[in-house]
Enzyme design. Structure first.
Site, PDB file in Angstrom:
ATOM      1  N   PRO A  23     -64.132 -25.622 -85.041  1.00 47.22           N
ATOM      2  CA  PRO A  23     -64.858 -25.654 -83.771  1.00 47.22           C
ATOM      3  C   PRO A  23     -64.038 -24.968 -82.676  1.00 47.22           C
ATOM      4  O   PRO A  23     -62.835 -25.237 -82.543  1.00 47.22           O
ATOM      5  CB  PRO A  23     -65.000 -27.149 -83.474  1.00 47.22           C
ATOM      6  N   GLN A 100     -69.214 -30.537 -84.236  1.00 43.54           N
ATOM      7  CA  GLN A 100     -68.191 -31.470 -83.759  1.00 43.54           C
ATOM      8  C   GLN A 100     -68.728 -32.171 -82.515  1.00 43.54           C
ATOM      9  O   GLN A 100     -69.057 -31.518 -81.521  1.00 43.54           O
ATOM     10  CB  GLN A 100     -66.897 -30.720 -83.412  1.00 43.54           C
ATOM     11  N   TYR A 182     -58.635 -35.702 -75.972  1.00 45.69           N
ATOM     12  CA  TYR A 182     -59.937 -36.107 -75.472  1.00 45.69           C
ATOM     13  C   TYR A 182     -60.128 -37.605 -75.667  1.00 45.69           C
ATOM     14  O   TYR A 182     -59.214 -38.308 -76.076  1.00 45.69           O
ATOM     15  CB  TYR A 182     -61.030 -35.248 -76.099  1.00 45.69           C
ATOM     16  N   ARG A 230     -61.770 -35.245 -86.715  1.00 44.50           N
ATOM     17  CA  ARG A 230     -60.643 -34.379 -86.384  1.00 44.50           C
ATOM     18  C   ARG A 230     -59.657 -35.191 -85.559  1.00 44.50           C
ATOM     19  O   ARG A 230     -60.032 -35.847 -84.590  1.00 44.50           O
ATOM     20  CB  ARG A 230     -61.084 -33.150 -85.598  1.00 44.50           C
ATOM     21  N   LEU A 301     -52.466 -21.642 -86.893  1.00 43.87           N
ATOM     22  CA  LEU A 301     -51.838 -20.333 -87.110  1.00 43.87           C
ATOM     23  C   LEU A 301     -51.814 -19.947 -88.587  1.00 43.87           C
ATOM     24  O   LEU A 301     -50.784 -19.557 -89.132  1.00 43.87           O
ATOM     25  CB  LEU A 301     -50.425 -20.305 -86.513  1.00 43.87           C
ATOM     26  N   ARG A 324     -58.714 -18.874 -83.957  1.00 40.00           N
ATOM     27  CA  ARG A 324     -58.572 -17.600 -83.254  1.00 40.00           C
ATOM     28  C   ARG A 324     -58.604 -16.401 -84.204  1.00 40.00           C
ATOM     29  O   ARG A 324     -59.107 -15.336 -83.850  1.00 40.00           O
ATOM     30  CB  ARG A 324     -57.273 -17.598 -82.449  1.00 40.00           C
TER      31      ARG A 324
END
Length: 363
Positions: A23, A100, A182, A230, A301, A324
């Site tokens: 997400p 999500q 969050y 998650r 990564l 990304r």
């Protein structure tokens, strides 16, 4: 045979390969409604060849948005807007779709990252944030309101309602967002949760509300729909949430019927100290995977095909999530298939795009 491109299963959901598109917030919705940007963005990723595409963090109530541009799924209007986008995607792509669901808590009411990302005051379109305790994320932020019992009941029901809307939309997997500082992550961490009631203090108490939210969602959707979580495996701050507590959380989720965990880290505190490098979060995923039987998704990564292959081959995670890297290269799975001598399904319209020397990779 490539392990990355082998079939996988999350709950009852079968995946053609182990590549997951994580997400990624787009900050481009209109009052929670999916926009033409989502049609373009998700449409592109739906043609990627990944086994699973998880839609960005989607707020379960307006106050749960990170920014005014966050995607939402809290009423008929937001549901209809997302239905329009997903219907177009479904007309052209068979990719498995997840969503999500989250609530930003004290990290809500912020500008988009390209606008600085700072908290918006109410005078500029912001709103009052909520949290387990009245402790702000950054010193300059307006303090959140500590949630009372009625607020906890409302938010739990909002997660349930959004999950049921997602099922109506034909979404095939639900991920509950308990990471990145969050709301649900804030209940887990002793740095942000200083409540004196049954939801604060001991680890058992700090786990209580996130587990209640999971149980409520799991009980409200069909068994055929996988429900996962998650989590941030570490706050990267001394005295904060850590991998040992994450293991206990994951084990309790598994006992309640959780279908998978998606292991990230950080986001709770500006004091976090993270050494970032290729695969820097994978040790957390591996530690958790050794203690649970449900699938574990690793992220962080992971950028090269051979690196992703090694994640699965060496047992760091069952599936590999890209963020990304796939924004930069939406056809990353195509190129990974070529590099790993595997095959990936693509639209018939693109079959002739294979470069010379890699014929047979795209099917």
């Amino acid at each position: 045979m490539s392990q990355l491109f082998s079939a996988a299963k999350i709950g009852e959901l079968e995946l053609e390969n182990r590549i997951v598109i994580a997400p990624m917030c787009q900050y481009s919705a209109d009052a929670g409604c999916a926009s033409s940007w989502h049609r373009i963005h998700l449409g592109s990723l739906a043609l990627s060849g990944a086994g699973l595409l998880i839609l960005e963090a989607t707020a379960v109530e307006p106050a749960g948005r990170i920014s005014p541009g966050d995607l939402g799924l809290w009423d008929d209007k937001t549901e209809a807007a997302l239905h329009s986008v997903l219907s177009d995607i479904r007309a052209w792509s068979p990719i498995r779709l997840g969503i999500q669901l989250g609530h930003a808590g004290r990290k809500a009411s912020c500008r988009a990252p390209w606008q600085g990302g700072h908290q918006l005051p109410e005078s500029e379109g912001g709103w009052q944030t909520v949290a387990p305790s009245a402790i702000s994320f950054a010193e300059q932020d307006h303090a959140p309101t500590a949630l009372d019992e009625a607020g906890l009941v409302r938010i739990k029901q909002a997660f349930v309602d959004s999950a049921q809307r997602a099922v109506r939309l034909g979404i095939e997997l639900i991920e509950i967002h308990a990471a990145h500082g969050y709301l649900l992550h804030k209940f887990l961490s002793p740095l942000s949760n200083q409540r004196q009631d049954q939801y604060g203090g001991s680890l058992e108490n700090r786990l209580r509300f996130p587990l209640e939210v999971f149980a409520a969602v799991r009980g409200a959707v069909p068994a055929s729909i996988p429900v996962g979580v998650r989590l941030s495996a570490s706050d990267w701050v001394e005295g904060g949430w850590d991998v040992e507590q994450s293991i206990m959380f994951s084990q309790q989720l598994e006992a309640q019927g959780c279908d998978y965990v998606h292991v990230s880290s950080g986001g709770l505190s500006p004091q976090q100290s993270i050494t970032v490098g290729p695969g820097y979060q994978l040790p957390f995923a591996r530690d958790i995977r050794q203690q649970v039987k449900i699938p574990v998704i690793g992220v962080g990564l992971i950028t090269e095909p051979q690196q992703a292959e090694a994640v699965v081959e060496q047992g760091d995670a069952d599936l590999v999530a890209l963020g990304r890297a796939v924004l930069y290269n939406p056809h990353w799975p195509w190129q990974a298939a070529a590099a790993l001598n595997a095959q990936v399904k693509v639209p018939s319209q693109y079959l002739r795009s294979e470069p010379h020397g890699v014929k047979g990779t795209l099917v």
